[in-house]
Design a protein around this motif. Structure first.
Motif, PDB file in Angstrom:
ATOM      1  N   UNK A   1       0.800  -1.219   0.000  1.00 24.52           N
ATOM      2  CA  UNK A   1       0.000   0.000   0.000  1.00 24.52           C
ATOM      3  C   UNK A   1       0.832   1.268   0.000  1.00 24.52           C
ATOM      4  N   UNK A   2       1.918   1.260   0.745  1.00 18.50           N
ATOM      5  CA  UNK A   2       2.873   2.364   0.799  1.00 18.50           C
ATOM      6  C   UNK A   2       4.169   1.792   1.363  1.00 18.50           C
ATOM      7  N   UNK A   3       5.251   2.569   1.233  1.00 19.10           N
ATOM      8  CA  UNK A   3       6.539   2.140   1.774  1.00 19.10           C
ATOM      9  C   UNK A   3       6.957   3.082   2.897  1.00 19.10           C
ATOM     10  N   UNK A   4       7.235   2.496   4.040  1.00 17.55           N
ATOM     11  CA  UNK A   4       7.669   3.302   5.182  1.00 17.55           C
ATOM     12  C   UNK A   4       9.003   3.973   4.890  1.00 17.55           C
ATOM     13  N   UNK A   5       9.878   3.264   4.181  1.00 17.18           N
ATOM     14  CA  UNK A   5      11.204   3.778   3.846  1.00 17.18           C
ATOM     15  C   UNK A   5      11.485   3.465   2.380  1.00 17.18           C
ATOM     16  N   UNK A   6      11.853   4.489   1.620  1.00 10.84           N
ATOM     17  CA  UNK A   6      12.145   4.293   0.196  1.00 10.84           C
ATOM     18  C   UNK A   6      13.501   4.901  -0.099  1.00 10.84           C
ATOM     19  N   UNK A   7      14.326   4.120  -0.799  1.00  7.86           N
ATOM     20  CA  UNK A   7      15.706   4.534  -1.047  1.00  7.86           C
ATOM     21  C   UNK A   7      16.023   4.584  -2.538  1.00  7.86           C
ATOM     22  N   UNK A   8      16.807   5.569  -2.932  1.00  7.50           N
ATOM     23  CA  UNK A   8      17.484   5.506  -4.218  1.00  7.50           C
ATOM     24  C   UNK A   8      18.644   4.525  -4.010  1.00  7.50           C
ATOM     25  N   UNK A   9      18.696   3.498  -4.831  1.00 11.73           N
ATOM     26  CA  UNK A   9      19.577   2.356  -4.596  1.00 11.73           C
ATOM     27  C   UNK A   9      20.980   2.617  -5.130  1.00 11.73           C
ATOM     28  N   UNK A  10      21.982   2.336  -4.286  1.00 12.63           N
ATOM     29  CA  UNK A  10      23.390   2.391  -4.679  1.00 12.63           C
ATOM     30  C   UNK A  10      23.732   3.732  -5.322  1.00 12.63           C
ATOM     31  N   UNK A  11      23.547   4.802  -4.576  1.00 17.35           N
ATOM     32  CA  UNK A  11      23.930   6.133  -5.056  1.00 17.35           C
ATOM     33  C   UNK A  11      25.449   6.229  -4.970  1.00 17.35           C
ATOM     34  N   UNK A  12      26.069   6.108  -6.111  1.00 10.74           N
ATOM     35  CA  UNK A  12      27.526   6.197  -6.232  1.00 10.74           C
ATOM     36  C   UNK A  12      27.827   7.002  -7.479  1.00 10.74           C
ATOM     37  N   UNK A  13      29.090   7.269  -7.712  1.00  7.40           N
ATOM     38  CA  UNK A  13      29.491   8.178  -8.772  1.00  7.40           C
ATOM     39  C   UNK A  13      28.817   7.870 -10.098  1.00  7.40           C
ATOM     40  N   UNK A  14      28.775   6.583 -10.485  1.00  4.39           N
ATOM     41  CA  UNK A  14      28.244   6.242 -11.799  1.00  4.39           C
ATOM     42  C   UNK A  14      26.722   6.327 -11.871  1.00  4.39           C
TER      43      UNK A  14
ATOM     44  N   UNK B   1      13.253  14.753  -6.951  1.00  6.21           N
ATOM     45  CA  UNK B   1      11.999  15.502  -6.947  1.00  6.21           C
ATOM     46  C   UNK B   1      10.799  14.546  -7.035  1.00  6.21           C
ATOM     47  N   UNK B   2      10.934  13.518  -7.879  1.00  3.55           N
ATOM     48  CA  UNK B   2       9.861  12.525  -8.026  1.00  3.55           C
ATOM     49  C   UNK B   2       9.574  11.840  -6.695  1.00  3.55           C
ATOM     50  N   UNK B   3      10.616  11.446  -5.989  1.00  2.46           N
ATOM     51  CA  UNK B   3      10.434  10.762  -4.709  1.00  2.46           C
ATOM     52  C   UNK B   3       9.784  11.686  -3.684  1.00  2.46           C
ATOM     53  N   UNK B   4      10.135  12.958  -3.716  1.00  2.00           N
ATOM     54  CA  UNK B   4       9.510  13.894  -2.779  1.00  2.00           C
ATOM     55  C   UNK B   4       8.016  14.033  -3.054  1.00  2.00           C
ATOM     56  N   UNK B   5       7.643  13.991  -4.325  1.00  2.00           N
ATOM     57  CA  UNK B   5       6.215  14.065  -4.652  1.00  2.00           C
ATOM     58  C   UNK B   5       5.466  12.841  -4.115  1.00  2.00           C
TER      59      UNK B   5
END
Length: 381
Positions: free
Chosen positions: A108-121, A133-137
């Motif tokens: 139904x919803x996610x308590x915690x949502x992450x951008x996965x493996x935020x690294x240089x590439x 911005x999309x995640x904030x919306x």
């Protein structure tokens, strides 16, 4: 509500190394064992479950639905999952993947949502797609309760990201006592950046993919001298959980025995922060361990899906590390087991570089495979 206010305890159930069984149709996730592990976890007063779009080739989120969401009230647990940059070709892919994750998990919803493996590439991909911005919306709509990212890069890059994105509520870092001073992983330096920014930390790889649960006897001796009954894994979990900025320590548990040991260590009623004497013992363990140079693979398996030759890279790296440490026949036996389990030989590597570009640890995989080929494959010729 601030991030982690609703979470009980510091142990999180990572759904990335789930137990498997063999049947007539082949290898599959052992759903019955996962259900028992989920129940034991919740019964111990713990609530945080962590999955991702790519874990177990997408099956992890489905298992979360069957073993957790469909069997327990939604208010009884918190669920985290992740958006993979390497699956994004256009901005619309983000919503498509998110909708699929909602369908897979039924949460139904996610308590915690992450951008996965935020690294240089991957940073540029997330920026071009407008992921922040999309995640904030989605958070504004209540489909995401708390926004964060998992991270595999240097402390300088983390500092820049947390400065540029004050909307981030938590960060997931690779932290363990062996990597605390590591030049590449920079566990300690990254933790200090998060602490300086006041950002809560979720710990991944606290046992370094199982490495810190199976130390050589002479390396583990300082810990055994303090408490011979404590598992090696328990020391690693307590190290991470003792850090004040750490709110959650993830463990990718694969058996009920691992679950029982971890609950005995980090259940709310069981956790004991490290004493100074215990910290000194861990420091001695690191000194002994690093006297033999090994390859810092965590067996996350990001490298394997794209290998054109079908090499089980983590298994081969483990063989190389065993050979470096022990110089006996066990590494050759382990190599043969890897081949029997379906891996191509190390000598099959064509040095395409796919594995190195996917590796969060930035390991020199091609060179390690060459070492493995020279050590093991030449003996077969």
């Amino acid at each position: 509500m601030a991030a982690f206010d609703e979470v009980q305890g510091k142990l999180g159930f990572g759904l990335m190394r789930l137990p498997k069984v063999e049947d007539a149709s082949g290898e599959r996730i052992d759903l019955g064992q996962v259900e028992r592990m989920v129940d034991a976890f919740l019964d111990a007063g713990l609530t945080y479950f962590d999955t991702a779009y790519v874990y177990h080739d997408g099956q992890s989120e489905c298992v979360a639905r069957k073993a957790l969401v469909e069997r327990h009230p939604r208010e009884a647990f918190t669920l985290a999952t992740k958006l993979p940059a390497w699956k994004l070709e256009k901005p619309e892919d983000m919503q498509r993947i998110f909708d699929e994750q909602l369908e897979r998990t039924g949460a139904g919803f996610f308590d915690y949502y992450l951008l996965h493996n935020v690294a240089d590439e991957h940073i540029g991909v997330y920026e071009r797609m407008g992921a922040w911005e999309w995640a904030q919306r989605l958070r504004d709509k209540g489909l995401i309760r708390h926004l964060g990212f998992s991270f595999h890069d240097t402390a300088d890059v983390l500092d820049r990201l947390l400065t540029e994105h004050p909307e981030v509520e938590f960060v997931q870092l690779q932290i363990n006592y062996l990597d605390w001073g590591h030049d590449v992983v920079q566990s300690g330096a990254c933790y200090e950046v998060a602490e300086r920014h006041g950002v809560p930390v979720v710990v991944m790889e606290p046992v370094k993919g199982g490495t810190l649960a199976k130390l050589p006897e002479d390396v583990a001796a300082p810990l055994t001298a303090l408490d011979a009954s404590a598992s090696q894994a328990s020391w690693a979990l307590r190290f991470a959980a003792s850090l004040s900025q750490v709110k959650m320590v993830l463990s990718g548990m694969s058996t009920e025995a691992q679950m029982a040991d971890n609950l005995a260590t980090l259940a709310p009623s069981a956790f004991k922060p490290l004493t100074q004497e215990e910290r000194d013992a861990l420091h001695e363990v690191v000194s002994r361990y690093t006297s033999v140079e090994t390859v810092g693979c965590t067996a996350c398996r990001y490298c394997t899906p794209g290998c054109p030759q079908g090499i089980d890279i983590p298994a081969i790296i483990s063989c190389v590390n065993n050979r470096r440490r022990y110089r006996d026949g066990r590494s050759e036996m382990a190599y043969q087991r890897a081949l029997t389990a379906g891996s191509a030989r190390a000598s099959a590597c064509v040095a395409c570089g796919q594995c190195e570009s996917a590796c969060p640890q930035h390991l020199p995989i091609i060179e390690v495979l060459k070492e493995a080929a020279e050590a093991f494959d030449t003996k077969e010729e």
